[in-house]
Design a protein around this motif. Structure first.
Motif, PDB file in Angstrom:
ATOM      1  N   LEU A 128       0.460  11.220  12.059  1.00 40.32           N
ATOM      2  CA  LEU A 128      -0.381   9.998  12.350  1.00 40.32           C
ATOM      3  C   LEU A 128       0.516   8.890  13.011  1.00 40.32           C
ATOM      4  O   LEU A 128       0.200   8.095  14.041  1.00 40.32           O
ATOM      5  CB  LEU A 128      -1.152   9.546  11.377  1.00 40.32           C
ATOM      6  N   THR A 129       1.974   8.754  12.305  1.00 40.29           N
ATOM      7  CA  THR A 129       2.517   7.683  12.768  1.00 40.29           C
ATOM      8  C   THR A 129       3.018   8.048  14.397  1.00 40.29           C
ATOM      9  O   THR A 129       3.123   7.187  15.034  1.00 40.29           O
ATOM     10  CB  THR A 129       3.968   7.902  11.882  1.00 40.29           C
ATOM     11  N   LEU A 130       3.416   9.338  14.681  1.00 42.38           N
ATOM     12  CA  LEU A 130       3.882   9.781  16.087  1.00 42.38           C
ATOM     13  C   LEU A 130       2.396   9.344  16.768  1.00 42.38           C
ATOM     14  O   LEU A 130       2.724   8.833  18.088  1.00 42.38           O
ATOM     15  CB  LEU A 130       4.104  11.197  16.102  1.00 42.38           C
ATOM     16  N   LEU A 131       1.290   9.570  16.636  1.00 45.77           N
ATOM     17  CA  LEU A 131       0.024   9.347  17.273  1.00 45.77           C
ATOM     18  C   LEU A 131       0.039   7.852  17.510  1.00 45.77           C
ATOM     19  O   LEU A 131      -0.157   7.685  18.756  1.00 45.77           O
ATOM     20  CB  LEU A 131      -1.111  10.000  16.638  1.00 45.77           C
ATOM     21  N   LEU A 132      -0.101   7.333  16.485  1.00 46.33           N
ATOM     22  CA  LEU A 132      -0.251   5.680  16.586  1.00 46.33           C
ATOM     23  C   LEU A 132       0.959   5.156  17.248  1.00 46.33           C
ATOM     24  O   LEU A 132       0.786   3.939  17.945  1.00 46.33           O
ATOM     25  CB  LEU A 132      -0.470   5.052  15.322  1.00 46.33           C
ATOM     26  N   MET A 133       2.101   5.368  17.171  1.00 44.49           N
ATOM     27  CA  MET A 133       3.467   4.865  17.779  1.00 44.49           C
ATOM     28  C   MET A 133       3.229   4.894  19.259  1.00 44.49           C
ATOM     29  O   MET A 133       3.595   3.835  20.040  1.00 44.49           O
ATOM     30  CB  MET A 133       4.705   5.338  17.352  1.00 44.49           C
ATOM     31  N   ILE A 178       3.863  18.944   0.778  1.00 42.32           N
ATOM     32  CA  ILE A 178       3.700  19.295   2.188  1.00 42.32           C
ATOM     33  C   ILE A 178       2.920  18.465   3.048  1.00 42.32           C
ATOM     34  O   ILE A 178       3.167  17.697   4.044  1.00 42.32           O
ATOM     35  CB  ILE A 178       3.454  20.767   2.497  1.00 42.32           C
ATOM     36  N   GLY A 179       1.547  18.505   2.687  1.00 44.58           N
ATOM     37  CA  GLY A 179       0.494  17.752   3.659  1.00 44.58           C
ATOM     38  C   GLY A 179       0.675  16.302   3.578  1.00 44.58           C
ATOM     39  O   GLY A 179       0.369  15.817   4.845  1.00 44.58           O
ATOM     40  N   ALA A 180       1.014  15.538   2.591  1.00 43.57           N
ATOM     41  CA  ALA A 180       1.206  14.252   2.523  1.00 43.57           C
ATOM     42  C   ALA A 180       2.205  13.627   3.821  1.00 43.57           C
ATOM     43  O   ALA A 180       2.126  12.970   4.469  1.00 43.57           O
ATOM     44  CB  ALA A 180       1.376  13.537   1.266  1.00 43.57           C
ATOM     45  N   PRO A 181       3.517  14.087   3.302  1.00 40.63           N
ATOM     46  CA  PRO A 181       4.325  13.665   4.611  1.00 40.63           C
ATOM     47  C   PRO A 181       4.205  14.170   5.758  1.00 40.63           C
ATOM     48  O   PRO A 181       4.488  13.409   6.881  1.00 40.63           O
ATOM     49  CB  PRO A 181       5.771  14.423   3.888  1.00 40.63           C
ATOM     50  N   PHE A 220       1.891   5.565   6.952  1.00 39.63           N
ATOM     51  CA  PHE A 220       2.062   6.761   5.529  1.00 39.63           C
ATOM     52  C   PHE A 220       1.228   6.181   4.543  1.00 39.63           C
ATOM     53  O   PHE A 220       0.714   7.121   3.817  1.00 39.63           O
ATOM     54  CB  PHE A 220       3.559   6.268   5.272  1.00 39.63           C
ATOM     55  N   ALA A 221       1.032   5.024   4.343  1.00 38.02           N
ATOM     56  CA  ALA A 221       0.091   4.546   3.131  1.00 38.02           C
ATOM     57  C   ALA A 221      -1.426   5.198   2.991  1.00 38.02           C
ATOM     58  O   ALA A 221      -2.063   5.832   2.170  1.00 38.02           O
ATOM     59  CB  ALA A 221       0.063   3.091   2.941  1.00 38.02           C
ATOM     60  N   LEU A 225       1.022  -1.199  -0.007  1.00 38.62           N
ATOM     61  CA  LEU A 225       0.029  -0.048   0.011  1.00 38.62           C
ATOM     62  C   LEU A 225       0.847   1.238  -0.077  1.00 38.62           C
ATOM     63  O   LEU A 225       0.380   2.199  -0.680  1.00 38.62           O
ATOM     64  CB  LEU A 225      -0.951   0.126   1.247  1.00 38.62           C
ATOM     65  N   TYR A 226       1.820   1.122   0.795  1.00 38.57           N
ATOM     66  CA  TYR A 226       2.706   2.346   0.751  1.00 38.57           C
ATOM     67  C   TYR A 226       3.258   2.767  -0.628  1.00 38.57           C
ATOM     68  O   TYR A 226       3.142   3.892  -0.986  1.00 38.57           O
ATOM     69  CB  TYR A 226       3.977   2.172   1.769  1.00 38.57           C
ATOM     70  N   VAL A 227       3.940   1.724  -1.277  1.00 36.22           N
ATOM     71  CA  VAL A 227       4.484   1.805  -2.604  1.00 36.22           C
ATOM     72  C   VAL A 227       3.544   2.313  -3.596  1.00 36.22           C
ATOM     73  O   VAL A 227       3.635   3.533  -4.166  1.00 36.22           O
ATOM     74  CB  VAL A 227       5.240   0.642  -2.997  1.00 36.22           C
ATOM     75  N   VAL A 228       2.135   1.834  -3.767  1.00 33.74           N
ATOM     76  CA  VAL A 228       1.386   2.235  -4.753  1.00 33.74           C
ATOM     77  C   VAL A 228       0.878   3.515  -4.306  1.00 33.74           C
ATOM     78  O   VAL A 228       0.676   4.516  -5.252  1.00 33.74           O
ATOM     79  CB  VAL A 228       0.103   1.345  -4.674  1.00 33.74           C
ATOM     80  N   SER A 229       0.525   3.889  -3.167  1.00 34.02           N
ATOM     81  CA  SER A 229       0.062   5.303  -2.669  1.00 34.02           C
ATOM     82  C   SER A 229       1.200   6.305  -3.100  1.00 34.02           C
ATOM     83  O   SER A 229       0.905   7.384  -3.228  1.00 34.02           O
ATOM     84  CB  SER A 229      -0.533   5.106  -1.383  1.00 34.02           C
ATOM     85  N   ARG A 230       2.403   5.912  -2.703  1.00 35.73           N
ATOM     86  CA  ARG A 230       3.529   7.138  -2.892  1.00 35.73           C
ATOM     87  C   ARG A 230       3.445   7.174  -4.259  1.00 35.73           C
ATOM     88  O   ARG A 230       4.001   8.348  -4.577  1.00 35.73           O
ATOM     89  CB  ARG A 230       4.469   6.609  -1.903  1.00 35.73           C
TER      90      ARG A 230
END
Length: 482
Positions: free
Chosen positions: A155-160, A146-149, A174-175, A117-122
């Motif tokens: 989101l990564t920080l929140l869920l980690m 800007i918005g995507a990264p 990220f995906a 999913l990451y590869v396709v979405s990126r």
């Protein structure tokens, strides 16, 4: 025109790499070296998969989309584009599955799904970015860059903090955000991929022009990232994680400086070619390369001058010593490659000569991997990076000599020399600070003060060295408005 375009793209070209830079730093504090190396390998390999599966189309679109003026022609182009996007998504999934099979030991289902999913979405995000750049949709381009990264990192920080840290979690986060933002921008543009009729004439032309570029980009990717595989198979996954921090930071810092100019500059050269004025296109590339060096040289030298406190402040303890050792050489390597690729290699595309570029990139890939392997054997991780830097220098010199003879490239060497002198003055001034009692500590105030001091010294040096050129430019501008 170049300065105005550069300023318009400036926020995206600064904030996007800074966010990616922050991501690379932050993850060192959450992931063990082996997990970090694997995550960064997927991040980097996405670029390779995009180059193989989709870059041939984006290269063709950037160069020739302006020639599809009639309504019917634009519909044919849009239908072909949609079909290509959908078909290549499947190819990207297959390529990712192969990558995971050869790179990860007993990967979890979540990791496999997250990687795909990451590869396709990126890749779709990258495609839309190139499309918005070609159409000068600066707001949409900025949202993608800007918005995507930024949303992905938040989101990564929140869920980690809630669910813990692992490579699968990072890739899935990220995906998700890449997919959401890409969908919103595509909806705004009316560019959502739908099954469409392929125009075989357009497809044939795109493949004819784009496939040599894909092969060239494939070699270029191995020149930039082949060292990761050399280290992984020569020194192990932990060594790969230690390398990935300094190498990744260098690539992002150099790319940030390069793309500030390139995002705005290359379309200007294309417009001159579309108007039938190749000499103007050559002059534009020459101007681009001078401005590019004026950004890359001081940023590279500045980070090298403050590397010790900079790395100590930002990077987790386990990665710190290796990063301090190899970062200067990684920065030099990345700076040389970005100056060549974004400064004058675009001449291959402007003059429709991608095949010589394939040969160039192939030689570079071989020399870089060979240099990295020899360096790793004799000098460990730092030796591997030095070997890659020496290969980049040899290729850059040979490339300029060829372009000068074949296509009439004339880099503004006098400007280059002045920029190099201003950069040397700045570097010496920064290195002299401890000698006058101004030691740079590993804290934000010291780092920011050093950056501000370096910028001021470089700015003054540029004003002195280019004073006459600036006066003449102002006079010419006033006469043009009189």
């Amino acid at each position: 025109m170049l300065i105005r375009q550069t300023l318009a793209y400036f926020p995206a070209q600064i904030l996007s790499p800074l966010t990616q830079f922050a991501t690379a730093i932050i993850l060192t504090h959450y992931l063990a070296a082996a997990d970090y190396g694997l995550t960064m390998l997927i991040f980097a390999s996405q670029e390779l998969i995009f180059q193989i599966c989709l870059s041939w189309w984006t290269t063709y679109f950037l160069r020739y989309a302006g020639q599809f003026g009639a309504d019917g022609d634009r519909r044919d182009l849009a239908g072909t584009e949609s079909a290509i996007i959908l078909a290549t998504a499947g190819l990207q999934v297959v390529a990712t599955l192969i990558l995971v099979a050869v790179s990860a030991t007993k990967p979890s289902p979540a990791f496999i799904v997250g990687a795909c999913l990451y590869v396709v979405s990126r890749s779709y995000l990258t495609f839309l970015s190139e499309k918005t750049r070609r159409e000068a949709r600066i707001l949409d381009y900025s949202l993608l860059q800007i918005g995507a990264p930024l949303a992905s990192l938040l989101l990564t920080l929140l869920l980690m903090g809630w669910l813990g840290a692992n490579p699968a979690r990072v890739l899935l986060d990220f995906a998700l955000m890449h997919g959401v933002i890409a969908f919103l921008v595509a909806l705004r543009m009316g560019a959502l991929a739908r099954p469409g009729r392929i125009d075989h004439g357009i497809l044939k032309a795109a493949l004819s022009f784009g496939v040599p570029v894909v092969v060239s980009n494939l070699f270029g990717w191995f020149a930039a990232h082949g060292i990761r595989f050399v280290v992984q198979y020569g020194a192990g996954s932990t060594a790969l994680g230690l390398l990935s921090v300094g190498w990744g930071l260098a690539i992002r810092l150099a790319a940030m400086a390069a793309m500030v100019v390139t995002a705005a500059a290359y379309p200007l050269a294309v417009r001159e070619m579309d108007r039938g004025d190749p000499d103007a296109a050559r002059r534009q590339l020459s101007t681009n390369s001078a401005l590019l060096l004026g950004l890359i040289a001081p940023s590279t030298a500045g980070v090298i001058a403050i590397a010790d406190p900079f790395v100590t402040l930002l990077v987790a303890t386990d990665y710190r010593a290796a990063t301090i050792d190899l970062l200067p050489w990684a920065l030099i390597c990345a700076a040389i490659r970005n100056l060549r690729m974004h400064g004058w290699d675009q001449m291959y595309l402007l003059f429709e000569a991608p095949r010589p570029m394939v040969v160039l990139e192939g030689i570079e890939a071989v020399l870089t991997i060979l240099g990295s392997a020899i360096g790793l054997f004799f000098g460990g991780l730092t030796g591997a990076v030095i070997g890659a830097a020496l290969a980049a220098l040899v290729i850059a010199l040979a490339d300029y000599a060829y372009l000068n003879r074949r296509f009439g490239l004339h880099a503004p060497l006098a400007f280059y020399a002045k920029i190099a002198l201003a950069t040397a003055i700045m570097w010496l001034a920064l290195k002299a600070l401890p000698g006058v009692g101004l030691t740079m500590a590993a804290d934000w105030w010291s780092i920011l003060a050093a950056v501000a001091f370096g910028m001021a010294v470089y700015g003054v040096a540029i004003l002195i060295l280019f004073g006459g050129d600036l006066v003449r430019a102002v006079r010419a501008w006033r006469l043009s408005r009189a």
